[in-house]
Motif scaffolding. Sequence first.
Motif, short mmCIF file in Angstrom:
data_model
loop_
_atom_site.label_atom_id
_atom_site.label_comp_id
_atom_site.label_asym_id
_atom_site.label_seq_id
_atom_site.Cartn_x
_atom_site.Cartn_y
_atom_site.Cartn_z
N ASP A 94 0.81 -1.22 0.00
CA ASP A 94 0.00 0.00 0.00
C ASP A 94 0.85 1.28 0.00
N LEU A 95 1.93 1.26 0.76
CA LEU A 95 2.72 2.48 0.94
C LEU A 95 3.91 2.58 0.01
N GLY A 96 4.35 1.45 -0.57
CA GLY A 96 5.50 1.48 -1.45
C GLY A 96 6.83 1.60 -0.73
N THR A 97 6.81 1.58 0.60
CA THR A 97 8.06 1.70 1.35
C THR A 97 8.91 0.45 1.16
N ILE A 98 10.23 0.66 1.11
CA ILE A 98 11.17 -0.41 0.78
C ILE A 98 12.03 -0.72 1.99
N THR A 99 12.14 -1.99 2.33
CA THR A 99 13.01 -2.42 3.42
C THR A 99 13.96 -3.48 2.89
N LEU A 100 15.25 -3.26 3.07
CA LEU A 100 16.22 -4.30 2.74
C LEU A 100 16.33 -5.21 3.95
N THR A 101 15.89 -6.45 3.80
CA THR A 101 15.85 -7.37 4.94
C THR A 101 17.14 -8.13 5.12
N ARG A 102 17.80 -8.50 4.02
CA ARG A 102 19.06 -9.22 4.15
C ARG A 102 19.85 -9.12 2.85
N ALA A 103 21.17 -9.31 2.96
CA ALA A 103 22.04 -9.26 1.78
C ALA A 103 23.28 -10.09 2.04
N VAL A 104 23.79 -10.69 0.98
CA VAL A 104 25.04 -11.47 1.03
C VAL A 104 25.94 -10.96 -0.08
#
Length: 745
Positions: A618-628
Amino acid sequence: MNTDKNVGRPLSRLEGREKVTGSARYAAEHPLEGVLHGYVVSSPITKGKIVEIDTLEAMAIPGVVDILSHLNRPKLAWFDLQYTDMDAPPGTVFKPLYDENILYNGQPIALVVARDFETARYASTRIVFRYHQEPHQTCLEKHLDKARAPKKGLATALKPPPPPPTGDFENAFENAAVKVSSEYRHGTEHHNPIELFATTTLFQGDGKLTIYDKTQGTINNQLFIANVFGLHYKDVRVLAPFVGGAFGSGLRPQYQLFLCVMAALHLKSNVRVVLDRKQMFSFSHRPPAVQQMRFATDINGRLIALGHSTFAETSNFEDYTEPTSNWSHKLYPAPNTLFEQKVVPLDVYTPMDMRAPGGSTALHAIECTMDELAYKLNIDPLELRLLNYSDVDPSAGKPYTSKALRECYLKAAAKFGWDKRSAEPRSMQRGNKLVGYGMATGIWDAFQFPSRVQIMINSEGKMIVDNATTDIGTGTLTVMTQIAADELGLEMADVEFRYGDSKKPFSMFQGGSAITSSTGVAIVIAARSMRKKLLKKAAEMDGSPFRKAKEEEVVFSSGHIHLKNDPTINISLKDIVAFNKGAAIRTTKMGRPHMLKLRKYSLATHSASFVEVEVDRDLGTITLTRAVTAVAAGKIINPKTAKSQILGSMVWGISKALHEESIMDPHLGKYINANLGEYHIPVHADIGELDVIFADEKDNLINELGTKGVGEIGLVGMPAAISNAIYHATGKRIYRLPVHFDELI
């Protein structure tokens, strides 16, 4: 003989306690008796001329000592000469307080000197300026018609132009089975190190100065000051024992250094000049860029055409360029190529190197274009890269000294769980969040610069290593100590690495991910010379069992020289120095790249980044949850500090993709968010779970240590991996960085 007791160990930083307890002193924190404080006055207009300066009210304020401007500054020979520092681009270097002309918004136009900082700052508000304003041009995208090829200069060696075209690009692209044509736009980013730019100058008389400066190159700044002010370089000492972040912003001498030294010489007094946070936006930015990408493959996914054109901002007085279009052909082979790089001169300050200059901008466009091709081909993005994998540098037709990128792909994909990816965009979700997986390749140059090191064994048998390099927070002190200790078989506690001082032997500035391979190699070469000296001196001692011993027959360990075939026969380094009448034993040697041997090869570090994002439906907000991120960088001297470098780079990549942007108001010609409240940088809550893997990459060709730098390689792949993950999550391809959430609603 190198016993490698310390190299390869994940050791904590030797200076860590000083930094976290506050006992480490930075450029503005060195106590000097009677120090005067300078405050820089910045131009509020973008282009024009200063018509009048009225300082009467400001000078009447108690505590104000002087106000310097172009009207009353000391006369300097430099103002009639063109002088460049080690990192200067072609053109005419900016000269503070040179004349009445305003070249960009925020330009320093006066320096108020007072007995305390607060008085100097207040007095700056009481100066009356009158200006004649002229029309300005500060918007890259509105002036692409002014684009031209950059001028050539000394910097071209480190920042070469794109390779020449090959084949028949236009025909190949037009008739390709699968092709992508897209345009990527990147916003301006500004350096925001935690330490503000500052200089403290100790005036010692007779033309002698000791300068504490925020810099990445003590010798660079020493030579700059000596040339500008007509001083003998031996009379100028620049110290930078601690640097609170830099990553390109401290490669060139900044204007507060010039103004501080000018005031100190003029007033014959100690002077300190510290910029405020807003003034940090008056220089040191990554330029905005427009990249036009045209990639094409055959029906099976093999690249047959690569087109990459870059248009980037520069100032009207210097031609700053970042190698951007070059990177496409360094990663992927194609018989038909067309690359170009152009600059657009604008009424702004000259852009500067910012961590992975050119590479972080280029790889975003390149790797997003590869991702777009993968979807058109219905091929897994990782499979497409493996299909177009090359063990040689396609742009030069040379093999790499080593390239473990394939291992990076496979290790990072396995650790991340790439095989769990559902190929269809917008097909993965977690509650109200759309989940996306993205990946990208990284590449960065493996530089090595000449560096000179002095090694001394003192009367206590301890080792002192001298070099002028700085440590901008990367772990240089610790890593150099590890290398030196192992080269003479000593404990870390018995080695002192002295650095951050222009009086020490030569070092280039710390930048380009090059210092470990530069100063570290110089330590190895100097240590080899020292081993020969120590063994020769030991052989001269009365009744020495080492009289006929050859270097390959002995081992240096625990502060002694031992015979290999009988370790019980040994002599301490302390006793050798005592035999030398107590005089320290010294050697000074230069380390340099093996240009002849390496001319047949290309040199680079490689990486692969995999990320997961969540996008609110709904909001389009982006969260990076994990990365390698997996990195192939040759021999890793200290896995702990190296991992820290990669993690920091990954965070910066996240910031470039989702947060950082300097907003230029084209009507005012100024950045309107020149503060940390509105210039968004990530906080802890913005960063998810990050993991780093090092590929097992042995490189026996690149240098004596087998090392490649890690300072920038962790950044270059992250923005594209994030953008690709956003597309996978939402089905929307965003062609501008940073990505704004409103574009996803």
